[in-house]
Design a protein around this motif. Structure first.
Motif, PDB file in Angstrom:
ATOM      1  N   UNK A   1       0.791  -1.224  -0.052  1.00 11.91           N
ATOM      2  CA  UNK A   1       0.009   0.132   0.128  1.00 11.91           C
ATOM      3  C   UNK A   1       0.803   1.222  -0.080  1.00 11.91           C
ATOM      4  N   UNK A   2       2.101   1.105  -0.274  1.00 13.59           N
ATOM      5  CA  UNK A   2       3.118   2.413  -0.181  1.00 13.59           C
ATOM      6  C   UNK A   2       2.645   3.051  -1.712  1.00 13.59           C
ATOM      7  N   UNK A   3       2.831   4.386  -1.719  1.00 13.52           N
ATOM      8  CA  UNK A   3       2.450   5.109  -2.816  1.00 13.52           C
ATOM      9  C   UNK A   3       3.552   6.357  -3.079  1.00 13.52           C
ATOM     10  N   UNK A   4       4.424   6.451  -2.102  1.00 13.35           N
ATOM     11  CA  UNK A   4       5.258   7.429  -2.057  1.00 13.35           C
ATOM     12  C   UNK A   4       6.507   6.888  -2.225  1.00 13.35           C
ATOM     13  N   UNK A   5       7.030   6.198  -3.006  1.00 14.22           N
ATOM     14  CA  UNK A   5       8.275   5.456  -3.230  1.00 14.22           C
ATOM     15  C   UNK A   5       9.362   6.049  -3.696  1.00 14.22           C
ATOM     16  N   UNK A   6      10.507   5.927  -3.039  1.00 13.44           N
ATOM     17  CA  UNK A   6      11.655   6.856  -3.612  1.00 13.44           C
ATOM     18  C   UNK A   6      12.740   5.460  -3.973  1.00 13.44           C
ATOM     19  N   UNK A   7      13.905   5.748  -4.596  1.00 13.85           N
ATOM     20  CA  UNK A   7      15.008   4.830  -4.735  1.00 13.85           C
ATOM     21  C   UNK A   7      16.378   5.562  -4.638  1.00 13.85           C
ATOM     22  N   UNK A   8      17.212   4.862  -4.146  1.00 12.92           N
ATOM     23  CA  UNK A   8      18.643   5.177  -4.116  1.00 12.92           C
ATOM     24  C   UNK A   8      19.259   4.231  -5.298  1.00 12.92           C
ATOM     25  N   UNK A   9      19.843   4.778  -6.139  1.00 10.98           N
ATOM     26  CA  UNK A   9      20.162   3.882  -7.546  1.00 10.98           C
ATOM     27  C   UNK A   9      21.919   3.965  -7.169  1.00 10.98           C
ATOM     28  N   UNK A  10      22.289   2.679  -7.864  1.00  8.68           N
ATOM     29  CA  UNK A  10      23.645   2.248  -7.812  1.00  8.68           C
ATOM     30  C   UNK A  10      24.242   3.148  -8.989  1.00  8.68           C
ATOM     31  N   UNK A  11      25.486   2.919  -9.539  1.00 12.38           N
ATOM     32  CA  UNK A  11      26.115   3.635 -10.288  1.00 12.38           C
ATOM     33  C   UNK A  11      25.364   3.509 -11.690  1.00 12.38           C
ATOM     34  N   UNK A  12      25.280   4.742 -12.086  1.00 12.44           N
ATOM     35  CA  UNK A  12      24.495   4.666 -13.498  1.00 12.44           C
ATOM     36  C   UNK A  12      25.581   4.645 -14.906  1.00 12.44           C
ATOM     37  N   UNK A  13      26.777   4.437 -14.328  1.00 12.44           N
ATOM     38  CA  UNK A  13      27.591   3.970 -15.713  1.00 12.44           C
ATOM     39  C   UNK A  13      27.845   2.617 -15.584  1.00 12.44           C
ATOM     40  N   UNK A  14      26.958   1.714 -14.853  1.00  7.18           N
ATOM     41  CA  UNK A  14      27.186   0.399 -14.689  1.00  7.18           C
ATOM     42  C   UNK A  14      25.825  -0.202 -15.313  1.00  7.18           C
ATOM     43  N   UNK A  15      25.935  -1.631 -16.075  1.00 13.62           N
ATOM     44  CA  UNK A  15      24.849  -2.183 -16.504  1.00 13.62           C
ATOM     45  C   UNK A  15      23.857  -2.406 -15.252  1.00 13.62           C
ATOM     46  N   UNK A  16      24.332  -3.278 -14.275  1.00 16.78           N
ATOM     47  CA  UNK A  16      23.526  -3.283 -12.912  1.00 16.78           C
ATOM     48  C   UNK A  16      22.966  -2.042 -12.381  1.00 16.78           C
ATOM     49  N   UNK A  17      23.472  -0.915 -12.440  1.00 16.80           N
ATOM     50  CA  UNK A  17      22.911   0.160 -11.842  1.00 16.80           C
ATOM     51  C   UNK A  17      21.780   0.656 -12.686  1.00 16.80           C
ATOM     52  N   UNK A  18      21.830   0.554 -13.802  1.00 18.79           N
ATOM     53  CA  UNK A  18      20.849   1.024 -15.093  1.00 18.79           C
ATOM     54  C   UNK A  18      19.753   0.099 -14.829  1.00 18.79           C
ATOM     55  N   UNK A  19      20.047  -1.072 -15.029  1.00 20.12           N
ATOM     56  CA  UNK A  19      19.032  -2.287 -14.978  1.00 20.12           C
ATOM     57  C   UNK A  19      18.152  -2.028 -13.609  1.00 20.12           C
ATOM     58  N   UNK A  20      18.625  -1.868 -12.545  1.00 19.22           N
ATOM     59  CA  UNK A  20      17.976  -1.746 -11.366  1.00 19.22           C
ATOM     60  C   UNK A  20      16.987  -0.758 -11.185  1.00 19.22           C
ATOM     61  N   UNK A  21      17.507   0.457 -11.697  1.00 17.25           N
ATOM     62  CA  UNK A  21      16.703   1.688 -11.794  1.00 17.25           C
ATOM     63  C   UNK A  21      15.596   1.697 -12.807  1.00 17.25           C
ATOM     64  N   UNK A  22      15.968   0.978 -13.746  1.00 16.59           N
ATOM     65  CA  UNK A  22      14.862   0.861 -14.849  1.00 16.59           C
ATOM     66  C   UNK A  22      13.816  -0.302 -14.188  1.00 16.59           C
ATOM     67  N   UNK A  23      14.365  -1.129 -13.689  1.00 15.20           N
ATOM     68  CA  UNK A  23      13.145  -2.081 -13.190  1.00 15.20           C
ATOM     69  C   UNK A  23      12.299  -1.378 -12.038  1.00 15.20           C
ATOM     70  N   UNK A  24      12.784  -0.425 -11.329  1.00  8.93           N
ATOM     71  CA  UNK A  24      11.926   0.398 -10.451  1.00  8.93           C
ATOM     72  C   UNK A  24      10.899   1.426 -11.022  1.00  8.93           C
ATOM     73  N   UNK A  25      11.686   2.049 -12.182  1.00 10.76           N
ATOM     74  CA  UNK A  25      10.540   3.106 -12.806  1.00 10.76           C
ATOM     75  C   UNK A  25       9.493   2.025 -13.550  1.00 10.76           C
ATOM     76  N   UNK A  26       9.872   0.944 -14.162  1.00 13.59           N
ATOM     77  CA  UNK A  26       8.642   0.297 -14.915  1.00 13.59           C
ATOM     78  C   UNK A  26       7.484  -0.148 -13.712  1.00 13.59           C
ATOM     79  N   UNK A  27       7.979  -0.697 -12.707  1.00  9.54           N
ATOM     80  CA  UNK A  27       6.937  -0.925 -11.584  1.00  9.54           C
ATOM     81  C   UNK A  27       5.979   0.170 -11.393  1.00  9.54           C
ATOM     82  N   UNK A  28       6.710   1.566 -11.254  1.00 11.15           N
ATOM     83  CA  UNK A  28       5.699   2.481 -10.684  1.00 11.15           C
ATOM     84  C   UNK A  28       4.948   2.795 -11.923  1.00 11.15           C
ATOM     85  N   UNK A  29       5.587   2.728 -13.131  1.00  7.08           N
ATOM     86  CA  UNK A  29       4.843   3.371 -14.440  1.00  7.08           C
ATOM     87  C   UNK A  29       3.562   2.637 -14.646  1.00  7.08           C
ATOM     88  N   UNK A  30       3.830   1.252 -14.453  1.00 11.01           N
ATOM     89  CA  UNK A  30       2.512   0.309 -14.426  1.00 11.01           C
ATOM     90  C   UNK A  30       1.484   0.834 -13.265  1.00 11.01           C
TER      91      UNK A  30
END
Length: 333
Positions: free
Chosen positions: A183-212
């Motif tokens: 039931x959380x609706x005000x969800x934030x994230x602390x990303x990893x390094x965005x010059x790494x594949x893992x950092x970007x992929x985890x950020x994109x997964x977070x954004x996808x879930x919120x967008x849906x």
């Protein structure tokens, strides 16, 4: 005709293999592919190499090697549980062979020069690369050397031919969906390094879930996977978004730092702010409260990288792997 007999190194250079491989062929050792054995035998015949007793004695002591090169020169790396678990997995497979494991920290100029010497001298029969950044020179150096190369993870700028990775994007989506299910609706994230594949992929997964779910993904702070950056990122989120009720943190180390900041600011976890991390390192079980996190099989990553490299050295067919991730629910969310 040469006035001196050819050396072991010259045979290795002619055959295009390491001196360790030549030694193992001479001594009929295991873990030598048919292709490498034939190349060595052909080089020995062409050069007229005849190992004498002393040379055979030296060769018997000479073992093949594989290298694990990490794109870092941070002395604290060995205290990082992620890297410690990867190395444990790598070593578990190496111990089943007669190979030596060479560990190279190769982010600095000196480290890269050492790595280049290893490649140039064919001191290693194969190479594993870990923690690569975008446009990382290690990847290009290794692939141009002609030795078998396996990547731990992928690069942002290109997909390597052979790699073992975890489902970072899917795991981050699972973590965020779990927070939404609470039931959380005000969800934030602390990303990893965005010059790494893992950092970007985890950020994109977070954004996808919120967008849906039709929710905002603007509550973002950036970190570098370290505990200190998790502390800084949590402070930024609380300053910019005091109404925050949940946070997905892209590594357990950062999440541990975030939990400390929330405690210092009088925010109860999970009552006020729910927290989910990523990796499921050992300390995730002992944070206060115990950390809900995304499990990725870190030791298995090391083991599968090593198995893949050994198959490549033996000229066997291999397929890149993406290892599954899963949510581990504890007390923080």
């Amino acid at each position: 005709m040469n006035s001196r007999p050819p050396t072991l190194d010259e045979v290795a250079q002619r055959a295009g293999v390491s001196t360790g491989t030549v030694s193992r062929v001479i001594n009929n050792a295991k873990h030598v592919s048919k292709k490498s054995r034939e190349a060595v035998e052909r080089a020995i015949a062409e050069l007229g190499y005849v190992p004498n007793k002393t040379a055979r004695s030296l060769a018997t002591q000479q073992r093949g090697a594989i290298a694990l090169a990490i794109s870092s020169d941070d002395p604290a790396l060995f205290a990082n549980q992620f890297f410690a678990e990867v190395i444990t997995g790598v070593n578990a497979i190496v111990e089943e062979t007669d190979l030596e494991l060479m560990l190279v920290l190769a982010a600095s100029e000196r480290g890269r020069a050492r790595f280049a010497r290893i490649l140039r001298s064919r001191s290693a029969d194969g190479v594993m690369l870990l923690a690569l950044k975008e446009n990382d020179p290690l990847s290009i150096m290794a692939e141009q050397s002609g030795v078998p190369v396996v990547h731990g993870g992928r690069s942002l700028d290109r997909t390597p031919q052979w790699y073992v990775d975890a489902d970072n994007r899917g795991g981050a989506r699972l973590a965020t969906e779990h927070l939404l299910s609470l039931g959380r609706t005000r969800i934030g994230t602390i990303t990893g390094e965005l010059n790494t594949h893992a950092g970007v992929a985890r950020y994109l997964g977070f954004r996808e879930a919120l967008a849906l779910s039709g929710l905002s993904d603007e509550r973002v702070a950036h970190g570098d996977f370290s505990e200190a950056s998790g502390m800084a990122g949590m402070k930024t989120l609380l300053d910019d978004h005091p109404d925050l009720d949940a946070v997905f943190v892209a590594s357990d180390a950062m999440a541990a730092g975030a939990l400390g900041v929330l405690r210092d600011h009088g925010r109860a976890v999970p009552e006020d702010v729910a927290v989910v991390g990523f990796n499921d390192i050992v300390t995730a079980r002992y944070t206060q409260p115990a950390l809900t996190t995304v499990h990725q099989p870190i030791e298995a990553l090391g083991r599968e990288m090593t198995r893949m490299l050994l198959r490549l050295i033996n000229n066997e067919q291999v397929t890149s792997l993406i290892l599954p991730t899963e949510l581990v629910v504890r007390d923080s969310a």
